[in-house]
Write a protein that holds these residues in place. Structure first.
Motif, mmCIF file in Angstrom:
data_model
loop_
_atom_site.group_PDB
_atom_site.id
_atom_site.type_symbol
_atom_site.label_atom_id
_atom_site.label_comp_id
_atom_site.label_asym_id
_atom_site.label_seq_id
_atom_site.Cartn_x
_atom_site.Cartn_y
_atom_site.Cartn_z
ATOM 1 N N ASP A 1 0.832 -1.204 0.000
ATOM 2 C CA ASP A 1 0.000 0.000 0.000
ATOM 3 C C ASP A 1 0.868 1.255 0.000
ATOM 4 O O ASP A 1 1.799 1.386 0.796
ATOM 5 N N ALA A 2 0.545 2.179 -0.905
ATOM 6 C CA ALA A 2 1.226 3.467 -0.922
ATOM 7 C C ALA A 2 0.537 4.421 0.052
ATOM 8 O O ALA A 2 -0.678 4.425 0.174
ATOM 9 N N LYS A 3 1.338 5.222 0.728
ATOM 10 C CA LYS A 3 0.788 6.200 1.673
ATOM 11 C C LYS A 3 1.501 7.537 1.473
ATOM 12 O O LYS A 3 2.696 7.584 1.214
ATOM 13 N N LEU A 4 0.736 8.607 1.598
ATOM 14 C CA LEU A 4 1.313 9.940 1.532
ATOM 15 C C LEU A 4 0.707 10.801 2.635
ATOM 16 O O LEU A 4 -0.458 10.629 2.999
ATOM 17 N N ARG A 5 1.515 11.727 3.145
ATOM 18 C CA ARG A 5 0.999 12.689 4.100
ATOM 19 C C ARG A 5 1.636 14.045 3.797
ATOM 20 O O ARG A 5 2.695 14.128 3.184
ATOM 21 N N TRP A 6 0.977 15.108 4.235
ATOM 22 C CA TRP A 6 1.423 16.462 3.924
ATOM 23 C C TRP A 6 0.816 17.439 4.915
ATOM 24 O O TRP A 6 -0.031 17.076 5.742
ATOM 25 N N LYS A 7 1.237 18.687 4.822
ATOM 26 C CA LYS A 7 0.686 19.742 5.656
ATOM 27 C C LYS A 7 -0.031 20.764 4.780
ATOM 28 O O LYS A 7 0.437 21.093 3.688
ATOM 29 N N LEU A 8 -1.161 21.260 5.262
ATOM 30 C CA LEU A 8 -1.893 22.318 4.571
ATOM 31 C C LEU A 8 -1.521 23.653 5.200
ATOM 32 O O LEU A 8 -1.761 23.882 6.387
ATOM 33 N N LEU A 9 -0.938 24.532 4.407
ATOM 34 C CA LEU A 9 -0.462 25.815 4.919
ATOM 35 C C LEU A 9 -1.538 26.894 4.898
ATOM 36 O O LEU A 9 -1.430 27.892 5.603
ATOM 37 N N ASP A 10 -2.554 26.693 4.090
ATOM 38 C CA ASP A 10 -3.573 27.722 3.886
ATOM 39 C C ASP A 10 -4.953 27.085 4.005
ATOM 40 O O ASP A 10 -5.757 27.116 3.072
ATOM 41 N N GLU A 11 -5.214 26.490 5.164
ATOM 42 C CA GLU A 11 -6.424 25.689 5.337
ATOM 43 C C GLU A 11 -7.707 26.468 5.067
ATOM 44 O O GLU A 11 -8.693 25.913 4.594
ATOM 45 N N LYS A 12 -7.712 27.755 5.367
ATOM 46 C CA LYS A 12 -8.920 28.552 5.185
ATOM 47 C C LYS A 12 -9.355 28.602 3.728
ATOM 48 O O LYS A 12 -10.549 28.603 3.419
ATOM 49 N N SER A 13 -8.392 28.645 2.811
ATOM 50 C CA SER A 13 -8.701 28.739 1.379
ATOM 51 C C SER A 13 -8.846 27.389 0.698
ATOM 52 O O SER A 13 -9.349 27.311 -0.424
ATOM 53 N N VAL A 14 -8.416 26.330 1.359
ATOM 54 C CA VAL A 14 -8.444 24.995 0.737
ATOM 55 C C VAL A 14 -9.835 24.384 0.838
ATOM 56 O O VAL A 14 -10.404 24.276 1.923
ATOM 57 N N ALA A 15 -10.378 24.004 -0.310
ATOM 58 C CA ALA A 15 -11.660 23.312 -0.344
ATOM 59 C C ALA A 15 -11.481 21.829 -0.614
ATOM 60 O O ALA A 15 -12.351 21.018 -0.282
ATOM 61 N N ASP A 16 -10.341 21.460 -1.195
ATOM 62 C CA ASP A 16 -10.116 20.067 -1.578
ATOM 63 C C ASP A 16 -8.623 19.856 -1.784
ATOM 64 O O ASP A 16 -7.864 20.796 -2.006
ATOM 65 N N VAL A 17 -8.225 18.601 -1.698
ATOM 66 C CA VAL A 17 -6.871 18.178 -2.065
ATOM 67 C C VAL A 17 -7.019 17.119 -3.144
ATOM 68 O O VAL A 17 -7.844 16.208 -3.019
ATOM 69 N N VAL A 18 -6.259 17.253 -4.216
ATOM 70 C CA VAL A 18 -6.328 16.260 -5.289
ATOM 71 C C VAL A 18 -5.010 15.499 -5.353
ATOM 72 O O VAL A 18 -3.929 16.063 -5.132
ATOM 73 N N LEU A 19 -5.127 14.231 -5.648
ATOM 74 C CA LEU A 19 -3.969 13.347 -5.784
ATOM 75 C C LEU A 19 -3.735 13.069 -7.256
ATOM 76 O O LEU A 19 -4.656 12.647 -7.972
ATOM 77 N N TYR A 20 -2.520 13.306 -7.707
ATOM 78 C CA TYR A 20 -2.134 12.970 -9.076
ATOM 79 C C TYR A 20 -1.276 11.717 -9.055
ATOM 80 O O TYR A 20 -0.450 11.522 -8.161
ATOM 81 N N ARG A 21 -1.508 10.883 -10.093
ATOM 82 C CA ARG A 21 -0.722 9.654 -10.236
ATOM 83 C C ARG A 21 -0.351 9.450 -11.694
ATOM 84 O O ARG A 21 -1.099 9.790 -12.603
ATOM 85 N N ARG A 22 0.823 8.873 -11.905
ATOM 86 C CA ARG A 22 1.175 8.436 -13.255
ATOM 87 C C ARG A 22 2.057 7.204 -13.129
ATOM 88 O O ARG A 22 2.814 7.075 -12.154
ATOM 89 N N PRO A 23 1.973 6.266 -14.086
ATOM 90 C CA PRO A 23 2.852 5.097 -14.051
ATOM 91 C C PRO A 23 4.307 5.537 -14.143
ATOM 92 O O PRO A 23 4.621 6.613 -14.669
ATOM 93 N N LEU B 1 -9.646 14.048 -2.925
ATOM 94 C CA LEU B 1 -9.509 13.397 -1.620
ATOM 95 C C LEU B 1 -10.323 14.068 -0.527
ATOM 96 O O LEU B 1 -10.550 13.479 0.533
ATOM 97 N N GLY B 2 -10.753 15.309 -0.770
ATOM 98 C CA GLY B 2 -11.363 16.084 0.299
ATOM 99 C C GLY B 2 -10.290 16.868 1.033
ATOM 100 O O GLY B 2 -9.103 16.809 0.709
ATOM 101 N N LYS B 3 -10.708 17.589 2.055
ATOM 102 C CA LYS B 3 -9.767 18.422 2.806
ATOM 103 C C LYS B 3 -9.077 17.574 3.866
ATOM 104 O O LYS B 3 -9.447 17.559 5.040
ATOM 105 N N ALA C 1 -2.048 18.353 -4.755
ATOM 106 C CA ALA C 1 -2.271 19.784 -4.965
ATOM 107 C C ALA C 1 -3.485 20.232 -4.176
ATOM 108 O O ALA C 1 -4.414 19.439 -3.940
ATOM 109 N N THR C 2 -3.498 21.479 -3.770
ATOM 110 C CA THR C 2 -4.657 22.050 -3.095
ATOM 111 C C THR C 2 -5.557 22.732 -4.120
ATOM 112 O O THR C 2 -5.098 23.189 -5.176
ATOM 113 N N VAL C 3 -6.844 22.822 -3.793
ATOM 114 C CA VAL C 3 -7.828 23.426 -4.689
ATOM 115 C C VAL C 3 -8.740 24.332 -3.868
ATOM 116 O O VAL C 3 -9.136 23.961 -2.752
ATOM 117 N N ASP C 4 -9.089 25.506 -4.414
ATOM 118 C CA ASP C 4 -10.035 26.367 -3.710
ATOM 119 C C ASP C 4 -11.453 26.083 -4.189
ATOM 120 O O ASP C 4 -11.683 25.217 -5.050
#
Length: 261
Positions: free
Chosen positions: A187-209, A221-223, A242-245
């Motif tokens: 299983d792959a796992k990733l973690r990160w920090k949100l620096l601008d939580e007030k403006s973040v509406a969503d987090v998207v995960l990108y993948r490529r082979p 992924l949601g917030k 990436a973060t999304v507003d």
């Protein structure tokens, strides 16, 4: 590149946070040396392994194999992905080269200072119309002139870049401290920090082979600040988040900058 070198060095010394830089260079010609025309494609050049790389960055690059996930490469993918939405009918190619063979442009000065920098250029070049004194020689016309400038094509390229710049300008701060976990695990796992939580509406995960150039899968992924991908081996995929507003503006995708067990 004297001017760009001076500017890039000054911005670095002053601690200015340059999110991204683009050199639009040789972007107004659509007719190649052989007479073939192409006004529907463009090229984006970006460096892989950073020009200046410390030992920690080198160690991470060798451990993950992420030489194609430099800040410049992620900005190139961003311009391609977002720019094509804003410029109908245009296709942008992410070139896995810092620039054309043995040539360069102002983006290289910014890359040297550690900024995400790319070159946006035309698909077909005519070397008779570059860096030439205007003249006719052996029935060949030389020179960079308006008679051979394809304004519509140039506007297509710049419209794509303008759309990407606007989206990035409105986007929330990108995720920070992105860490990849799950090596020697199913299983792959990733973690990160949100620096601008007030403006973040969503987090998207990108993948490529691991054998692909551009991101091929995207998942909302949601917030959240971490994700686990069951039965997705880290050896076969590259990842970025990436973060999304609320309006859909995205930050530049951030690949892992650290690994952990």
């Amino acid at each position: 590149m004297v001017g760009s070198k001076h500017l890039a060095e000054r911005l670095h010394q002053e601690g200015v946070n340059v999110l991204a830089m683009t050199s639009v260079d040789i972007a107004g010609n659509s007719e190649g040396m052989d007479g073939s025309k192409d006004s529907t494609n463009g090229r984006i050049f970006s460096e892989g392994a950073p020009d200046l790389e410390n030992e920690a960055q080198k160690k991470l690059r060798l451990a993950i194999g992420n030489e194609n996930d430099s800040p410049a490469r992620e900005w190139a993918r961003y311009v391609q992905r977002v720019g094509e939405l804003y410029s109908s009918g245009l296709k942008l190619r992410v070139m896995l080269r810092r620039d054309r063979i043995a040539r360069g442009s102002d983006h290289m000065s910014f890359s040297h200072e550690g900024f995400a920098a790319i070159r946006l250029s035309e698909a077909r070049e005519n070397y008779h119309r570059q860096h030439q004194t205007p003249r006719v020689e052996n029935n060949i016309q030389y020179g960079d002139d308006l008679a051979h400038f394809d304004a519509f094509y140039a506007s297509r390229l710049c419209k794509a870049l303008g759309g990407a710049m606007a989206s990035l300008a409105f986007a929330p701060a990108a995720p920070a401290e992105v860490t990849l976990l799950g090596a020697v695990s199913p299983d792959a796992k990733l973690r990160w920090k949100l620096l601008d939580e007030k403006s973040v509406a969503d987090v998207v995960l990108y993948r490529r082979p691991a054998d692909a150039v551009t991101w091929e899968r995207v998942e909302s992924l949601g917030k959240v600040s971490e994700v686990t991908l069951p039965s997705v081996t880290t050896d076969d995929w590259f990842f970025a988040v990436a973060t999304v507003d609320a309006a859909g503006n995205q930050s530049i995708a951030q690949p892992p900058g650290a690994i952990a067990r």
